[in-house]
Design a protein around this motif. Sequence first.
Motif, mmCIF file in Angstrom:
data_model
loop_
_atom_site.group_PDB
_atom_site.id
_atom_site.type_symbol
_atom_site.label_atom_id
_atom_site.label_comp_id
_atom_site.label_asym_id
_atom_site.label_seq_id
_atom_site.Cartn_x
_atom_site.Cartn_y
_atom_site.Cartn_z
ATOM 1 N N VAL A 1 25.218 20.400 45.808
ATOM 2 C CA VAL A 1 24.415 21.575 45.454
ATOM 3 C C VAL A 1 23.300 21.770 46.481
ATOM 4 C CG1 VAL A 1 22.814 22.536 43.767
ATOM 5 C CG2 VAL A 1 24.919 21.438 42.981
ATOM 6 N N ARG A 2 23.084 23.000 46.863
ATOM 7 C CA ARG A 2 21.952 23.335 47.733
ATOM 8 C C ARG A 2 21.018 24.280 46.974
ATOM 9 N NH1 ARG A 2 23.689 25.426 53.548
ATOM 10 N NH2 ARG A 2 21.565 24.733 54.040
ATOM 11 N N THR A 3 19.735 23.988 47.024
ATOM 12 C CA THR A 3 18.738 24.868 46.437
ATOM 13 C C THR A 3 17.790 25.355 47.522
ATOM 14 O OG1 THR A 3 17.162 23.110 45.900
ATOM 15 C CG2 THR A 3 18.878 23.577 44.264
ATOM 16 N N PHE A 4 17.219 26.532 47.300
ATOM 17 C CA PHE A 4 16.389 27.179 48.318
ATOM 18 C C PHE A 4 15.083 27.680 47.712
ATOM 19 C CE2 PHE A 4 20.854 27.510 49.339
ATOM 20 C CZ PHE A 4 20.915 27.033 50.637
ATOM 21 N N ARG A 5 14.605 26.950 46.735
ATOM 22 C CA ARG A 5 13.367 27.319 46.046
ATOM 23 C C ARG A 5 12.167 27.325 46.991
ATOM 24 N NH1 ARG A 5 10.205 23.292 42.046
ATOM 25 N NH2 ARG A 5 8.637 24.733 41.199
ATOM 26 N N ASP A 6 12.155 26.448 47.979
ATOM 27 C CA ASP A 6 10.994 26.281 48.850
ATOM 28 C C ASP A 6 11.091 27.046 50.165
ATOM 29 O OD1 ASP A 6 9.897 24.571 46.936
ATOM 30 O OD2 ASP A 6 10.788 22.792 47.852
ATOM 31 N N VAL A 7 12.173 27.801 50.357
ATOM 32 C CA VAL A 7 12.273 28.606 51.576
ATOM 33 C C VAL A 7 11.097 29.574 51.634
ATOM 34 C CG1 VAL A 7 13.608 30.422 52.720
ATOM 35 C CG2 VAL A 7 14.769 28.421 51.780
ATOM 36 N N LEU A 8 10.419 29.614 52.775
ATOM 37 C CA LEU A 8 9.232 30.461 52.906
ATOM 38 C C LEU A 8 9.625 31.885 53.272
ATOM 39 C CD1 LEU A 8 6.817 28.052 54.809
ATOM 40 C CD2 LEU A 8 6.940 28.512 52.344
ATOM 41 N N TRP A 9 8.977 32.816 52.612
ATOM 42 C CA TRP A 9 9.265 34.239 52.854
ATOM 43 C C TRP A 9 9.006 34.590 54.316
ATOM 44 C CZ3 TRP A 9 6.790 38.528 49.264
ATOM 45 C CH2 TRP A 9 7.439 39.754 49.493
ATOM 46 N N ARG A 10 7.920 34.048 54.885
ATOM 47 C CA ARG A 10 7.550 34.388 56.265
ATOM 48 C C ARG A 10 8.588 33.931 57.279
ATOM 49 N NH1 ARG A 10 5.419 29.878 58.998
ATOM 50 N NH2 ARG A 10 4.814 28.131 57.637
ATOM 51 N N ASP A 11 9.454 32.961 56.876
ATOM 52 C CA ASP A 11 10.454 32.454 57.812
ATOM 53 C C ASP A 11 11.673 33.352 57.921
ATOM 54 O OD1 ASP A 11 8.914 30.285 58.465
ATOM 55 O OD2 ASP A 11 9.920 28.887 57.099
ATOM 56 N N MET A 12 11.832 34.291 56.998
ATOM 57 C CA MET A 12 12.967 35.214 57.082
ATOM 58 C C MET A 12 12.746 36.194 58.231
ATOM 59 S SD MET A 12 14.403 37.948 54.249
ATOM 60 C CE MET A 12 15.723 36.940 53.575
ATOM 61 N N PRO A 13 13.676 36.297 59.152
ATOM 62 C CA PRO A 13 13.522 37.276 60.231
ATOM 63 C C PRO A 13 13.361 38.684 59.669
ATOM 64 C CG PRO A 13 15.320 35.748 60.720
ATOM 65 C CD PRO A 13 14.911 35.486 59.304
ATOM 66 N N GLY A 14 12.323 39.378 60.133
ATOM 67 C CA GLY A 14 12.090 40.730 59.656
ATOM 68 C C GLY A 14 11.607 40.805 58.222
ATOM 69 N N ALA A 15 10.951 39.749 57.735
ATOM 70 C CA ALA A 15 10.475 39.730 56.352
ATOM 71 C C ALA A 15 9.636 40.966 56.051
ATOM 72 C CB ALA A 15 9.652 38.466 56.109
ATOM 73 N N LEU A 16 9.842 41.552 54.873
ATOM 74 C CA LEU A 16 9.150 42.765 54.465
ATOM 75 C C LEU A 16 7.801 42.407 53.837
ATOM 76 C CD1 LEU A 16 12.176 44.681 52.891
ATOM 77 C CD2 LEU A 16 11.140 45.057 55.147
#
Length: 382
Positions: free
Chosen positions: A154-169
Motif C-alpha cells: 500500500v502507498r499513501t500520500f497524506r504528507d505530499v506537499l501541495w507546493r511540490d506539485m508542478p504548477g500548483a494552484l
Amino acid sequence: MRIPALLALSAGLISPALAATVRVATFNASLYSERADGLVERLRNDDPAARKIAAVIQHKRPDILLLNEFDYDADGTAADLFQQRYLAVPQYGQAEISYPYRYFAPVNTGVPSGFDLDGDGRCDGPGDAWGFGRHPGQYGMLVLSRFPIEQSAVRTFRDVLWRDMPGALAPQHPDGSSWYPPAAWHVFPLSSKSHWDVPVRTPLGTIHLLAAHPTPPVFDGPEDRNGRRNADEIRFWRDYISTQNADWIVDDEGRRGGLAAEARFVIVGDLNADPADGGGRREAIIELLEHPRILRMATPQSVGAEAAAWADGGANTGHRGAHRHDTAAFGPQSGNLRVDYVLPSTGFRATASGVFWPMPDETGADWLDASDHRMVWVDLTD
C-alpha cells in the motif's frame, strides 16, 4: 443475490469465464460525528442510518468497496462495529455480507495546523485544520474487500506537499498576494484527507484501488482556496497514472514515482467534482475522465436519479449534465450532481454499472435518507 466469484467457481455453480467478474464500488456513507469517538458511540447504539447504509451494501454486494466519510479511529473500533453489528446482520430483508480484508489509515481532516487557514482571525477552528474537520479523523476513509489486500505494498500520500506539485494552484488574495502565510504554505499537504494506492489480489489479478476524497470546491471566497485544492487533488491522480509526470510524487514512505505503466487500477471516491455542473474547476475532472489510461465505458446511471432531479427542481432545472448520471442530492440551491466515481483503467471490460438510486416504489428507496450520496458500482472482467 450475487454469488461471490471464487466461492461460486469452487462450487461449480458458474463457468470460469463468468467467475472472473469483480464488482468495485464507492459510497460516501456519511458515517461521521462532530465529536471524537462519536461514530463509535453511534454504532454501539443501533444507529438507524448505519443500518440503511449496510442495507445498501448488502443489496448491491460489491467485492471491493471504498467508504468515504467514515470516521477514522486508530484501533479500528468503528470499522469492527460496522462490520460485526451491521454488515454481518441482515438489514431490511437483505442477506448479511462479510469482508475479510480491510484498509484504513490516518487522514488530514481535523488535524490542527496551528495557522489561520480560513482567514477568520483565529487558528483553532475546523477550517484551520489541514483538512476541514472538528476532530482528527473526521470524514475518514475505509476500504472493505472480499479479496486479499497487499498491505505491505500500500502507498499513501497524506504528507505530499501541495507546493511540490508542478504548477500548483496556490490560492491568492485579489491583489495577487498569497492567501496562506508562507510558513503554512511551506508545510501544507495537498490531500485534504489522503490519497491511497491499495493493491488488491483478485481473480482478475492485482487491482490498484486508487482512493481519495478531495475537498468540496466551495465554502470559500474569491481566493478559491477549496476550488483550487479540489482541482489539484484530482490532478494528483492524473499525474500518478502518467509515468512522464509522476517524478515529483513521493509517498509517505519515501518512495518516488507513480503507478507502473502495466498496472491496472480503479480510481474510486467522492471527488466532489461534476464535469458539467456545480461550482468546481470542471477541467480537472474532465481531464481525468479523458486520460488515455482511463477505460472508455458507459457512465453509471439510474432512472431514480433522473426522477429525483425533476422532482427536486431548483438548480436541477438549469443543469447541463444528464440527470441520470447524478450521484448525490445537495438540495435545491446546488441541485443533484455527479461527484462519485468508479473509473477503471484500460485492460478491463465493464460488463455492468449503476448508481443505487431506486425509484420511490422500489426496494431501498427508504434507505436513501441515510446519506446525501448514492453508491456507484462497476462490474469488471478481462
